[in-house]
Design an enzyme around this catalytic site. Structure first.
Site, PDB file in Angstrom:
ATOM      1  N   HIS A 100       0.343   3.333   4.844  1.00 56.11           N
ATOM      2  CA  HIS A 100       0.556   4.167   3.643  1.00 56.11           C
ATOM      3  C   HIS A 100      -0.332   4.888   3.893  1.00 56.11           C
ATOM      4  O   HIS A 100      -1.234   5.431   4.012  1.00 56.11           O
ATOM      5  CB  HIS A 100      -0.494   2.960   2.353  1.00 56.11           C
ATOM      6  CG  HIS A 100       0.503   1.928   2.271  1.00 56.11           C
ATOM      7  ND1 HIS A 100       1.560   1.515   1.984  1.00 56.11           N
ATOM      8  CD2 HIS A 100       1.313   0.891   3.178  1.00 56.11           C
ATOM      9  CE1 HIS A 100       2.800   0.616   1.868  1.00 56.11           C
ATOM     10  NE2 HIS A 100       1.941   0.246   2.638  1.00 56.11           N
ATOM     11  N   GLU A 107     -12.435   4.584  10.402  1.00 52.19           N
ATOM     12  CA  GLU A 107     -12.176   3.567  11.256  1.00 52.19           C
ATOM     13  C   GLU A 107     -13.206   3.560  12.158  1.00 52.19           C
ATOM     14  O   GLU A 107     -13.109   4.005  12.839  1.00 52.19           O
ATOM     15  CB  GLU A 107     -10.928   3.274  11.885  1.00 52.19           C
ATOM     16  CG  GLU A 107     -10.832   1.691  12.504  1.00 52.19           C
ATOM     17  CD  GLU A 107      -9.395   2.213  13.254  1.00 52.19           C
ATOM     18  OE1 GLU A 107      -8.062   2.967  13.182  1.00 52.19           O
ATOM     19  OE2 GLU A 107      -9.220   0.908  13.711  1.00 52.19           O
ATOM     20  N   ALA A 110     -13.789   2.227  18.527  1.00 54.05           N
ATOM     21  CA  ALA A 110     -14.106   0.969  19.545  1.00 54.05           C
ATOM     22  C   ALA A 110     -13.888   1.918  21.231  1.00 54.05           C
ATOM     23  O   ALA A 110     -14.351   1.598  22.599  1.00 54.05           O
ATOM     24  CB  ALA A 110     -12.794   0.269  20.415  1.00 54.05           C
ATOM     25  N   ARG A 213       3.179  -4.474  -0.099  1.00 53.74           N
ATOM     26  CA  ARG A 213       2.693  -5.691   0.842  1.00 53.74           C
ATOM     27  C   ARG A 213       2.230  -6.814   0.043  1.00 53.74           C
ATOM     28  O   ARG A 213       2.051  -7.489   0.140  1.00 53.74           O
ATOM     29  CB  ARG A 213       1.555  -4.864   1.161  1.00 53.74           C
ATOM     30  CG  ARG A 213       1.604  -3.533   1.805  1.00 53.74           C
ATOM     31  CD  ARG A 213       2.485  -3.750   3.332  1.00 53.74           C
ATOM     32  NE  ARG A 213       2.452  -2.724   3.601  1.00 53.74           N
ATOM     33  CZ  ARG A 213       3.924  -2.861   4.539  1.00 53.74           C
ATOM     34  NH1 ARG A 213       4.086  -3.303   5.555  1.00 53.74           N
ATOM     35  NH2 ARG A 213       4.079  -1.299   5.406  1.00 53.74           N
TER      36      ARG A 213
HETATM   37  C1  LIG Z   1       8.877  -4.627   4.410  1.00 58.68           C
HETATM   38  C2  LIG Z   1       8.278  -3.894   4.645  1.00 58.68           C
HETATM   39  C3  LIG Z   1       9.104  -3.576   6.158  1.00 58.68           C
HETATM   40  C4  LIG Z   1       8.510  -2.586   6.327  1.00 58.68           C
HETATM   41  N1  LIG Z   1       8.921  -1.919   8.070  1.00 58.68           N
HETATM   42  C5  LIG Z   1       9.207  -0.852   9.164  1.00 58.68           C
HETATM   43  C6  LIG Z   1       9.325  -0.464  10.054  1.00 58.68           C
HETATM   44  O1  LIG Z   1      10.000  -1.443  10.555  1.00 58.68           O
HETATM   45  N2  LIG Z   1       9.526   0.960  10.823  1.00 58.68           N
HETATM   46  C7  LIG Z   1       8.508   1.230   9.916  1.00 58.68           C
HETATM   47  O2  LIG Z   1       8.142   2.107  10.690  1.00 58.68           O
HETATM   48  N3  LIG Z   1       8.227   1.113   8.601  1.00 58.68           N
HETATM   49  C8  LIG Z   1       7.859   0.157   8.234  1.00 58.68           C
HETATM   50  N4  LIG Z   1       7.431   0.003   6.668  1.00 58.68           N
HETATM   51  C9  LIG Z   1       6.744   0.678   6.607  1.00 58.68           C
HETATM   52  C10 LIG Z   1       7.627   1.930   5.585  1.00 58.68           C
HETATM   53  O3  LIG Z   1       8.771   2.615   5.562  1.00 58.68           O
HETATM   54  C11 LIG Z   1       6.528   2.911   5.064  1.00 58.68           C
HETATM   55  O4  LIG Z   1       6.074   3.172   5.993  1.00 58.68           O
HETATM   56  C12 LIG Z   1       4.846   2.069   4.559  1.00 58.68           C
HETATM   57  O5  LIG Z   1       5.662   0.954   3.586  1.00 58.68           O
HETATM   58  C13 LIG Z   1       4.388   3.439   3.529  1.00 58.68           C
HETATM   59  O6  LIG Z   1       5.446   3.799   2.184  1.00 58.68           O
HETATM   60  P1  LIG Z   1       5.345   5.078   1.085  1.00 58.68           P
HETATM   61  O7  LIG Z   1       5.420   5.646   2.093  1.00 58.68           O
HETATM   62  O8  LIG Z   1       5.592   4.558   0.315  1.00 58.68           O
HETATM   63  O9  LIG Z   1       3.646   5.126   1.416  1.00 58.68           O
HETATM   64  P2  LIG Z   1       2.084   5.920   1.333  1.00 58.68           P
HETATM   65  O10 LIG Z   1       2.463   7.156   3.074  1.00 58.68           O
HETATM   66  O11 LIG Z   1       1.463   6.048   0.557  1.00 58.68           O
HETATM   67  O12 LIG Z   1       3.334   7.098   0.537  1.00 58.68           O
HETATM   68  C14 LIG Z   1       3.428   7.552  -0.802  1.00 58.68           C
HETATM   69  C15 LIG Z   1       3.916   8.313  -1.731  1.00 58.68           C
HETATM   70  O13 LIG Z   1       3.467   9.628  -0.970  1.00 58.68           O
HETATM   71  C16 LIG Z   1       4.734  10.977  -0.598  1.00 58.68           C
HETATM   72  N5  LIG Z   1       4.425  10.615   0.784  1.00 58.68           N
HETATM   73  C17 LIG Z   1       3.127  10.554   1.635  1.00 58.68           C
HETATM   74  N6  LIG Z   1       3.654  10.708   2.439  1.00 58.68           N
HETATM   75  C18 LIG Z   1       4.779  11.869   2.657  1.00 58.68           C
HETATM   76  C19 LIG Z   1       4.664  12.856   3.477  1.00 58.68           C
HETATM   77  N7  LIG Z   1       5.128  12.816   4.787  1.00 58.68           N
HETATM   78  N8  LIG Z   1       6.676  13.681   3.440  1.00 58.68           N
HETATM   79  C20 LIG Z   1       7.183  12.769   1.996  1.00 58.68           C
HETATM   80  N9  LIG Z   1       6.536  11.993   0.722  1.00 58.68           N
HETATM   81  C21 LIG Z   1       5.069  11.577   1.706  1.00 58.68           C
HETATM   82  C22 LIG Z   1       6.103   9.734  -0.525  1.00 58.68           C
HETATM   83  O14 LIG Z   1       6.566   9.601  -2.513  1.00 58.68           O
HETATM   84  C23 LIG Z   1       5.538   8.595  -0.706  1.00 58.68           C
HETATM   85  O15 LIG Z   1       6.296   7.664  -1.538  1.00 58.68           O
HETATM   86  C24 LIG Z   1       7.747  -1.106   6.560  1.00 58.68           C
HETATM   87  C25 LIG Z   1       7.313  -1.523   5.032  1.00 58.68           C
HETATM   88  C26 LIG Z   1       7.936  -2.737   4.409  1.00 58.68           C
HETATM   89  C27 LIG Z   1       6.543  -2.634   2.992  1.00 58.68           C
END
Ligand SMILES: Cc1cc2nc3c(=O)[nH]c(=O)nc-3n(C[C@H](O)[C@H](O)[C@H](O)COP(=O)(O)OP(=O)(O)OC[C@H]3O[C@@H](n4cnc5c(N)ncnc54)[C@H](O)[C@@H]3O)c2cc1C
Length: 299
Positions: A100, A107, A110, A213
């Site tokens: 996210h 953080e 270590a 989550r």
């Molecule tokens: C049940 C579950 C299973 C998952 N399994 C996998 C997996 O197998 N492998 C894996 O790699 N990940 C996995 N993920 C992670 C998932 O793909 C997302 O990376 C994670 O949930 C963060 O979501 P987000 O990008 O919406 O959040 P954030 O990073 O907080 O982003 C929020 C919003 O900001 C925007 N944003 C942020 N950064 C960018 C960017 N660089 N470019 C464009 N828009 C951006 C987008 O609109 C995004 O929706 C999993 C997640 C869940 C919940």
């Protein structure tokens, strides 16, 4: 002048103030501790109304406005509130959490400090076989004897890797060499070892985090952290919390085909008619969501 004074007063939430600094235990060694927050439900309303220059409305209208914003994904007013927590969590949970990206993190290093001998061991009831349906999940149960055996393996592995870490820091098995740099000594530790960080985000991004989550699809070990923060959310912004449960966490978005399937089921009274619009996994998900399998076919 009155308006300036009103805006200068910092909103505070007594229920949230009562949580400040208290570590809420999560898993076997982890916690979530509220460090700070900014804003409350009224800050969202204030931000949403600022463009119109309108004064405070009734509490009922404020609630209706927050619900409207949540329903229609008018998200920027939620960005006016900030949330900061100190979290102690296993590294494998941190790896999911850090995906996210819209948050600020500091953080524990270590490279700089020595890690404690604390690694996550699941409770026996959390040990489950690999799910056959869900490649990212677990299902079923072990017998108590099987659970003890598997836990012993995890426990032995954690203890061994920490012993190796200590030996590397101490300069080898006999301690005759200079201690290895902490940044290298740590590399053999498992991802169940604990790390800590400060995590700050705004309310909009917190809701995104929680929608993914605190959801049953997320791994249980991160869900329990999300649950603690969901409880904090309720204390902090109760109206937003209720709207979030209503429209996002416990609500659902339907695709065009899924909507057509629902319409067909309503029109015919036959759950089987959903198949006209959806098949495979999407159909299975709709059946689960609407509990269509509990409706008797053809009635
Ligand atoms: C049940 C579950 C299973 C998952 N399994 C996998 C997996 O197998 N492998 C894996 O790699 N990940 C996995 N993920 C992670 C998932 O793909 C997302 O990376 C994670 O949930 C963060 O979501 P987000 O990008 O919406 O959040 P954030 O990073 O907080 O982003 C929020 C919003 O900001 C925007 N944003 C942020 N950064 C960018 C960017 N660089 N470019 C464009 N828009 C951006 C987008 O609109 C995004 O929706 C999993 C997640 C869940 C919940």
């Amino acid at each position: 002048m009155d308006q300036i004074d009103e805006q200068a007063a910092r909103p505070s939430v007594p229920e949230m103030d009562a949580l400040l600094g208290k570590p809420f235990p999560v898993l076997d060694h982890g916690f979530v501790r509220l460090v700070d927050y900014m804003g409350d439900d009224s800050s969202i309303v204030q931000a949403a109304r600022v463009s119109y220059g309108k004064g405070t409305k009734t509490a009922r209208e404020d609630e209706a406005l927050i619900k409207y914003l949540m329903r229609h994904r008018h998200t920027t007013p939620f960005e006016m509130c900030e949330f900061k927590v100190h979290v102690k969590l296993p590294i494998f949970v941190a790896r999911q959490w850090v995906r996210h990206r819209t948050a600020s993190i500091n953080e524990y290093s270590a490279r700089y400090s020595i890690l404690d001998s604390e690694f996550y061991l699941p409770q026996p009831e959390q040990l489950q076989p690999q799910s056959k349906q869900n490649r990212q999940g677990r299902a079923g149960a072990y017998t108590p004897v099987q659970a003890v055996d598997l836990l012993d393996i995890l426990k032995g592995e954690g203890a061994r890797s920490y012993q190796a870490y200590e030996a590397l820091l101490a300069g080898g098995t006999d301690g005759s060499a200079p201690g290895l740099a902490r940044e290298l000594a740590r590399i053999g530790l498992g991802v169940n070892f604990y790390t800590q960080w400060y995590w700050k985000t705004n309310l909009h991004n917190l809701l995104n985090f929680l929608s993914l989550r605190a959801d049953p699809h997320a791994q249980w070990e991160i869900r329990v952290y999300a649950q603690v923060m969901l409880d904090m959310l309720k204390a902090w912004v109760p109206i937003t919390h209720a709207a979030f449960l209503e429209y996002r966490l416990e609500g659902a978005n339907l695709s065009r085909s899924a909507l057509n399937a629902v319409r067909a089921v309503i029109a015919s009274g036959d759950p089987g008619s959903a198949q006209e619009y959806l098949q495979g996994r999407e159909l299975a998900e709709l059946i689960t969501l609407l509990k269509l399998d509990q409706l008797s076919s053809g009635t």
